[in-house]
Design a protein around this motif. Sequence first.
Motif, short mmCIF file in Angstrom:
data_model
loop_
_atom_site.label_atom_id
_atom_site.label_comp_id
_atom_site.label_asym_id
_atom_site.label_seq_id
_atom_site.Cartn_x
_atom_site.Cartn_y
_atom_site.Cartn_z
N LYS A 87 50.90 35.85 33.77
CA LYS A 87 49.86 35.74 32.74
C LYS A 87 48.51 35.39 33.34
N SER A 88 48.51 34.49 34.34
CA SER A 88 47.25 34.06 34.94
C SER A 88 46.59 35.17 35.73
N SER A 89 47.38 36.19 36.15
CA SER A 89 46.81 37.29 36.92
C SER A 89 46.33 38.44 36.04
N GLU A 90 46.57 38.36 34.74
CA GLU A 90 46.12 39.41 33.84
C GLU A 90 44.59 39.39 33.73
N PRO A 91 43.97 40.56 33.58
CA PRO A 91 42.51 40.61 33.53
C PRO A 91 41.94 39.91 32.31
N VAL A 92 40.78 39.31 32.48
CA VAL A 92 40.06 38.67 31.39
C VAL A 92 38.86 39.56 31.06
N TRP A 93 38.84 40.10 29.87
CA TRP A 93 37.80 41.06 29.51
C TRP A 93 36.59 40.32 28.93
N GLU A 94 35.77 39.79 29.84
CA GLU A 94 34.58 39.07 29.42
C GLU A 94 33.55 39.10 30.54
N GLU A 95 32.30 38.80 30.18
CA GLU A 95 31.23 38.75 31.18
C GLU A 95 31.58 37.69 32.23
N GLY A 96 31.36 38.04 33.49
CA GLY A 96 31.66 37.12 34.58
C GLY A 96 33.04 37.33 35.18
N ALA A 97 33.89 38.15 34.52
CA ALA A 97 35.23 38.41 35.04
C ALA A 97 35.13 39.19 36.35
N VAL A 98 36.07 38.93 37.24
CA VAL A 98 36.08 39.57 38.55
C VAL A 98 37.20 40.60 38.59
N PHE A 99 36.89 41.80 39.06
CA PHE A 99 37.84 42.90 39.16
C PHE A 99 37.84 43.44 40.58
N PRO A 100 39.01 43.64 41.21
CA PRO A 100 39.04 44.13 42.59
C PRO A 100 38.80 45.63 42.68
N LEU A 101 38.07 46.02 43.69
CA LEU A 101 37.86 47.43 44.00
C LEU A 101 38.02 47.60 45.51
N LEU A 102 39.03 48.37 45.91
CA LEU A 102 39.33 48.58 47.33
C LEU A 102 39.45 47.25 48.08
N GLY A 103 40.08 46.28 47.43
CA GLY A 103 40.34 45.00 48.07
C GLY A 103 39.20 44.02 48.03
N GLU A 104 38.06 44.40 47.44
CA GLU A 104 36.91 43.52 47.36
C GLU A 104 36.64 43.14 45.90
N PRO A 105 36.23 41.89 45.64
CA PRO A 105 35.98 41.46 44.26
C PRO A 105 34.62 41.93 43.74
N TRP A 106 34.61 42.43 42.53
CA TRP A 106 33.38 42.82 41.86
C TRP A 106 33.29 42.06 40.54
N ARG A 107 32.08 41.67 40.18
CA ARG A 107 31.89 40.84 38.99
C ARG A 107 31.11 41.61 37.91
N LEU A 108 31.55 41.45 36.66
CA LEU A 108 30.86 42.06 35.53
C LEU A 108 29.80 41.09 35.03
N ALA A 109 28.55 41.55 34.98
CA ALA A 109 27.46 40.64 34.63
C ALA A 109 26.43 41.35 33.76
N ALA A 110 25.68 40.56 32.99
CA ALA A 110 24.57 41.07 32.19
C ALA A 110 23.27 40.77 32.91
N ILE A 111 22.33 41.69 32.87
CA ILE A 111 21.03 41.47 33.48
C ILE A 111 19.96 41.41 32.40
#
Length: 253
Positions: A87-111
Amino acid sequence: MTTAKLFRSPKDRRTTPAGEIRHVSLNGKEVAYTLKRCKRRTIGMKIDSEGLTVRIPLRESVCWVESVLQNRADWVVEKLDEWKSRKSSEPVWEEGAVFPLLGEPWRLAAIATGVMQMTRATMKAGAEDRQMQLPLPSVLTARQIEKIVMDWYRNKALACFSERLALYADKLGVALPQLRLSHARTQWGSCNSRGIVHLNWRLIQMPLHLVDYVVAHELSHLIEMNHSPAFWQAVGRVYPNYAEARKELKRFG
């Protein structure tokens, strides 16, 4: 030796339409479980996202149930911990959540311009700060954010997988196959005799060397449609460290 402390206070016994909610201490942890009585001859235990459910014969005693739980305490606690970790590894769909891409973390943010963007969450010194801007309102529902991220993954996966397929098809000397993204639960990839390769979209979350292994593996099936020694020789010609990659990929599930 496992021990179980039985809780007998009224607050620990609550009846709901789904069954009776009880508590027991197993290996020093308080465990809630749902007790259901039904027409069966033996005890049945199930652990899933809802927790522990115990089904027992209609006339069986609670003391017997909790003695069984005591004997199975190690198994129960281990499985509950596994579900908690899942459960703790399930994605959190909110601003600031981190999602991996090719092994690197990417963050969703508002500008400031009211645009959402996906930006590299951690950067090494001197690395390029790559961003993906998303022309959407800064206030989004979880469902909208999920769609944004999944569309982002799909586009990245198609571009990356197409490039790696072309690279390894050339190395193996096979025709470039059709690519289709897969949502399979138990396979990272597959290849059929019609020359169609399915690659699990989740591979785009993995480091590139693991993407390459799966690509090399599936393309080698265009030479040997089996897992014979000849097949692994084909894989080894273009991906010599395939044994290490297999072990690493298994650790991801």
